[in-house]
Design an enzyme around this catalytic site. Sequence first.
Site, short mmCIF file in Angstrom:
data_model
loop_
_atom_site.label_atom_id
_atom_site.label_comp_id
_atom_site.label_asym_id
_atom_site.label_seq_id
_atom_site.Cartn_x
_atom_site.Cartn_y
_atom_site.Cartn_z
N ASP A 69 0.77 -1.24 0.09
CA ASP A 69 0.28 -0.05 0.00
C ASP A 69 1.00 1.33 -0.06
OD1 ASP A 69 -2.01 1.77 0.34
OD2 ASP A 69 -2.71 1.24 2.09
N ASP A 111 -2.17 6.00 -5.26
CA ASP A 111 -2.28 5.20 -4.29
C ASP A 111 -2.55 3.95 -4.91
OD1 ASP A 111 -2.87 3.76 -2.04
OD2 ASP A 111 -4.60 4.94 -1.36
#
Length: 408
Positions: free
Chosen positions: A77, A287
């Site tokens: 992430d 992201d």
Amino acid sequence: MMFHLRFVFIPLFIILQLSVIEFVNGGFSVNLIHKKPSASSLLLQNTPQSKTNAYLGHYLMELSFGTPPVKIYGIADTGSDLTWTQCVPCIDCYKQLNPLFDPTKSSTYSNISCQSDKCSHWLDTGVCSSQNQCNYTYAYASASVTRGVLAQDTVTFTSPSGNPISLPGIAFGCGHNDTGSFNDHEMGIIGLGGGPISLISQIGPSIGGTKFSQCLVPFHTDVSITSKISFGDGSEVIGDGVVSTTMVSKEDKTPYFVTLNGLSVGDKYLPFDSSSNTVAKGNMFLDSGTPPTILPNKLYEELVDEVKKSVALTPIVNDPELGNQLCYRTSTNVNAPIITAHFEGGDVKLNNVQTFITPKDGVFCLGFTNTSSDGGIYGNFAQSNYLIGFDLDKHTVSFKPVDCTNQQ
Ligand SMILES: *[C@@H]1O[C@H](CO)[C@@H](O)[C@H](O)[C@H]1NC(C)=O
Ligand SMILES: *[C@@H]1O[C@H](CO)[C@@H](O)[C@H](O)[C@H]1NC(C)=O
Ligand SMILES: *[C@@H]1O[C@H](CO)[C@@H](O)[C@H](O)[C@H]1NC(C)=O
Ligand SMILES: *[C@@H]1O[C@H](CO)[C@@H](O)[C@H](O)[C@H]1NC(C)=O
């Protein structure tokens, strides 16, 4: 969800397994194996703020903690910093298939005291326990939360060719109370954001540079196809066709902010904010944990209008499962124009594979959604089939169009 701003980023949702396959001058590469999520979890109607359950799928990264090393599969992430895994003793954990990490079985494990610099970073969301131990709470926009103690141990990246690289004293969270939209293959999250405690910030100085590059296979790729993520020296994105944009530094060091001047649908240019002559620096961040690209309401509406005008199909209306998103009934992908992301410093062209995803059979939906905020998120559908380099030393994000399904 009203969390500390730093924590309001979602984990990602396409499964990739990463394992180290080679080392280059201290840097190394890792294999990415793409796993398809279940079709029922592919609906996009929720905004990140309201996201509750399994959304799309995750990118899993393999590494090991401890001595002897214990394999951990964590969600990679770039939108968060803390690397954590579920640990024994479990106060309240979600179900996981593999055994939990047991600190008492690792000879190199140690707790991080409240006086440590590494701890002071977390105490704003944690407490110092009576054993002088750094307790943390880390929450995500998806409403997932991990609570536990900050620890450190050796991290090993395992190589199928037998070349492990071990880095001692890496801080991570030993999660004892973890809840959220995790599936039982996911043993935690690997924080690849830009803050001081993220994995890349911690390992960068040992591997020839605080930089990494990722290649994400497109959403519909067969699960047997692998791609790579590379760390440190040798991970630079170079050669023909590379465009670079500046990483914009803000108070919040976690997200990789960049400046998006506008989008084009075919030849039609849409400025990021048509009511203003200037563009706010760092109006988007990349992201890997957010599947769709999320745009401010106005730009999103303009984009949807343009796409509708240029696609010779009738949008689906009144399907509650699909909500407000722009979807078409078609057996093959939508024949839509290229959508160009005009970053400051270079254009990134997105074709149908990167802009439309199929949440259910015979339906293709635009992989963008909206937010009421002024800034947006450049999600992982749009990141696919680009080798994307994050160079924290040079403050650049570089894009090179690459067939990530053909990286072997
Ligand atoms: C870490 O702290 C916990 C208590 O908070 C303690 O039970 C454990 O023994 C400590 N581990 C080490 C290796 O010091
Ligand atoms: C700190 O965390 C440990 C393990 O999660 C927990 O048992 C303990 O109650 C916590 N202490 C405080 C003061 O929250
Ligand atoms: C576990 O965390 C939740 C919040 O995420 C909290 O409400 C609950 O009290 C915690 N449980 C324990 C046993 O600490
Ligand atoms: C997204 O746009 C729809 C209309 O298309 C609107 O109803 C909804 O409130 C918007 N969502 C947000 C988070 O602003």
